[in-house]
Design an enzyme around this catalytic site. Structure first.
Site: not given
Ligand code: IPM
Ligand code: MG
Length: 356
Positions: A142, A190, A222, A246, A250
């Site tokens: 990032y 990884k 993975d 990240d 999710d």
């Molecule tokens: C998160 C979001 C952010 C990230 C984005 C919006 C930049 O997806 O906080 O998980 O990738 O960190």
């Molecule tokens: Mg995110």
């Protein structure tokens, strides 16, 4: 206690959900005799529109002066479809994380008994799942340099960079969390491919003897993506680098049945930030339908992590749990029954706290 809270509602549904969290915070403050004051700051697309900067200096100063930051969401489709946009809302979030030194993002993954059947996964797999994802937040791909395009525009590059020091501080935190939980730490990397991952593993292995009561497990990312779905109950604390964290968090939200339920705390060297892990959900903005629970639960984390006020945090959690049990929920988790609006859910929760 005096609680100075910075409010950064941001974009999309951000303002609506932060408003509900604020109602819960106010109810708690009244009940427990705290004095809260709020200072609002601009962030994201809203800030770009107003002042041309997604994380203006003024907002940063507000954050630095506050005891905690309650954050909504960032992102606007106007920018997503323009690959050449000079400035993006997401840069505001990244700048905030960097400038506040928020190197650790804590994303607890817990299930609610009355909702486990909403998960696309089998109930017996997810019921009782409870783990903490510790995501490194200010390093890796990032932020690594160089990042950009070749002069002819035909090649692009990002760099994943980690120093020993950055790895050590996040691992230390993860080891400590494992120590106060079920004493199992999964280091996700990884290392079979990436140099940064091999350094993570080296550092983790070196630290292991300092935490003799913690069982450490190493897992390729993975494989971890699969294990999270196949056996979420096998995890206690999971620690990983920025981008893997990240993606995996999710994915982990699926376990709970809705992305609208996962809160997070970002902590580091300056003021801590509390925010839902979901995004700005622009399709729902202004419609009063977004699920405010992740943000309200982030406020609970704020009481616990920033103010060390455990009873206050616990009461917010209880109120959230009750709202789910009583089916006072938004459309994403309502089933068949009535779907309540964002504000109705927020008001119900604040009232529950006041009446308790
Ligand atoms: C998160 C979001 C952010 C990230 C984005 C919006 C930049 O997806 O906080 O998980 O990738 O960190
Ligand atoms: Mg995110």
């Amino acid at each position: 206690m005096e609680l100075n809270i910075a409010l950064l509602p941001g974009d999309g549904i951000g303002p609506e959900i932060v408003e509900q969290a604020q109602k819960a915070v106010n109810a708690i403050a009244e009940k427990f005799g705290h004095k809260v004051s709020y200072t609002k700051g601009l962030v994201g697309a809203t800030a770009i529109d107003a002042v041309g900067d997604p994380y203006p200096e003024e907002t940063h100063e507000i954050c630095m002066k506050s005891d905690a930051v309650l954050f909504g969401a960032i992102g606007d489709p106007r920018f997503d479809h323009d690959p050449n946009a000079k400035v993006r809302p997401e840069q505001g979030l990244l700048a905030m994380r960097k400038k506040l030194g928020l190197y650790a993002n804590l994303r607890p993954v817990t299930t609610f008994k009355s909702l486990v059947h909403k998960s696309p996964l089998k109930t017996e797999l997810v019921d009782g799942a409870d783990f903490m994802a510790v995501r490194e937040l200010t390093g890796g791909i990032y932020f690594g340099k160089p990042q950009g395009r070749s002069e002819d525009g035909n090649t692009a590059y990002d760099s994943s960079v980690y120093s020993r020091e950055e790895i050590e501080r996040i691992l230390k935190l993860a080891f400590e969390y494992a120590g106060v939980r079920r004493k199992k730490l999964t280091v996700v990397d990884k290392a079979n491919v990436l140099a940064t991952s091999r350094l993570w593993r080296e550092v983790a292995q070196k630290m292991e003897p300092d935490y003799p009561d913690i069982e450490v497990e190493y897992m390729f990312v993975d494989n971890a993506a699969m294990q999270i779905i196949q056996g979420p109950k096998n995890f206690d604390v999971m620690v990983t680098e920025n981008m893997f964290g990240d993606i995996l968090t999710d994915e982990a939200s699926v376990i709970t049945g809705s992305l609208g339920l996962l809160p997070s705390a970002s902590i580091g060297t300056h003021t801590s930030v509390f925010e839902p892990i979901h995004g700005s959900y622009p399709q729902a903005a202004g419609k009063n339908i977004a699920n405010p629970l992740a943000t309200i639960l982030s406020a609970a984390m704020m009481f616990e992590y920033a103010f060390k006020l455990m009873d206050e945090g616990a009461l917010i959690r209880e109120a959230v749990e009750k709202s789910i049990d009583e089916k006072i929920v938004t459309e994403d988790i309502a089933e068949g029954g009535k779907a309540y609006s964002t504000t109705e859910v927020g008001e119900w929760i604040a009232k529950y706290i006041s009446n308790k």
